[in-house]
Scaffold this active site. Sequence first.
Site, PDB file in Angstrom:
ATOM      1  N   GLY A  20       0.789  -1.227   0.000  1.00 56.04           N
ATOM      2  CA  GLY A  20       0.000   0.000   0.000  1.00 56.04           C
ATOM      3  C   GLY A  20       0.817   1.271   0.000  1.00 56.04           C
ATOM      4  O   GLY A  20       0.580   2.174   0.806  1.00 56.04           O
ATOM      5  N   TYR A 175     -14.641  -1.057   8.747  1.00 52.95           N
ATOM      6  CA  TYR A 175     -13.233  -0.734   8.948  1.00 52.95           C
ATOM      7  C   TYR A 175     -12.810  -1.050  10.373  1.00 52.95           C
ATOM      8  O   TYR A 175     -11.778  -1.694  10.604  1.00 52.95           O
ATOM      9  CB  TYR A 175     -12.997   0.739   8.632  1.00 52.95           C
ATOM     10  CG  TYR A 175     -11.562   1.161   8.758  1.00 52.95           C
ATOM     11  CD1 TYR A 175     -10.630   0.792   7.787  1.00 52.95           C
ATOM     12  CD2 TYR A 175     -11.122   1.931   9.832  1.00 52.95           C
ATOM     13  CE1 TYR A 175      -9.303   1.176   7.892  1.00 52.95           C
ATOM     14  CE2 TYR A 175      -9.802   2.322   9.944  1.00 52.95           C
ATOM     15  CZ  TYR A 175      -8.894   1.943   8.971  1.00 52.95           C
ATOM     16  OH  TYR A 175      -7.585   2.321   9.079  1.00 52.95           O
TER      17      TYR A 175
END
Length: 265
Positions: A20, A175
């Site tokens: 990422g 999340y």
Amino acid sequence: MTAHKQLFEKKSNKIAVITGASRTQGIGAAICRALAQDGVDIFFTYWSKYDQSMPWGIDLDEPRLLQGELRHRGVRCECLEVDLSAPDAYLTVLDEVNRKLGDPSILVNNACFSTNDGYSVLDSTSLDNHYAINVRATTMLSVEFARRFSKGSGGRIINLTSGQAKGPMPGEIAYAATKGAVEALTLTLSAEVAPIGITVNAVNPGPTDTGWMSEEIKQYLLKKSPFGRIGLPEDAARLVAFLASEEAAWITGQVIHSEGGYMRS
């Protein structure tokens, strides 16, 4: 002595995988820089399609710019665009690291999926999307990294989390739930892989200015910061670099909140 020569002379012969790191302004890129500063060779992954779909966006040449910057710092650097939500992506990543650089001893699970999804709008598709990146990819990369690790000491797995255990995160059910799983993974995996010389820790960087914050959000966060400033990507990166170092060999199974005393109440 030039900076380039100094970097060359402190070459660590370590290889790190950072997931990422699409954006040069992000935490992933800052982690790459911090590890490169310590002479660690870098392999990072990115997925431009995700960042393009987010409000902050991305310039498509950012990963290549980061790669060039890291090479200029005197370390080897390779990168791979890969959708980590694919079930076998973890094998693709680690195979490519081995082919291009060698066997890694550091894994930083930084990639994540995040959208707002309070109880009134959350659906199974959103939950699955969060799970695929935040839980499955992180878990499978970690266990496959451990299976392939053979150095006997000095292995490091560092997960990025979000402090969801310190207070509620309204509007971010999927999340918070999936990042909570990462904290559970960190503790249990740390006990399993300690005998083969790997430490496992997690870092919560708190609210970090990576380009997504509006002025209104910044002002709100400043009121909750004892230091009177907002977290920067470099703040988290310095802690990750420490946890990846030999000095952190006795730290494992921990979730470290590197958020400048951020006050949630």
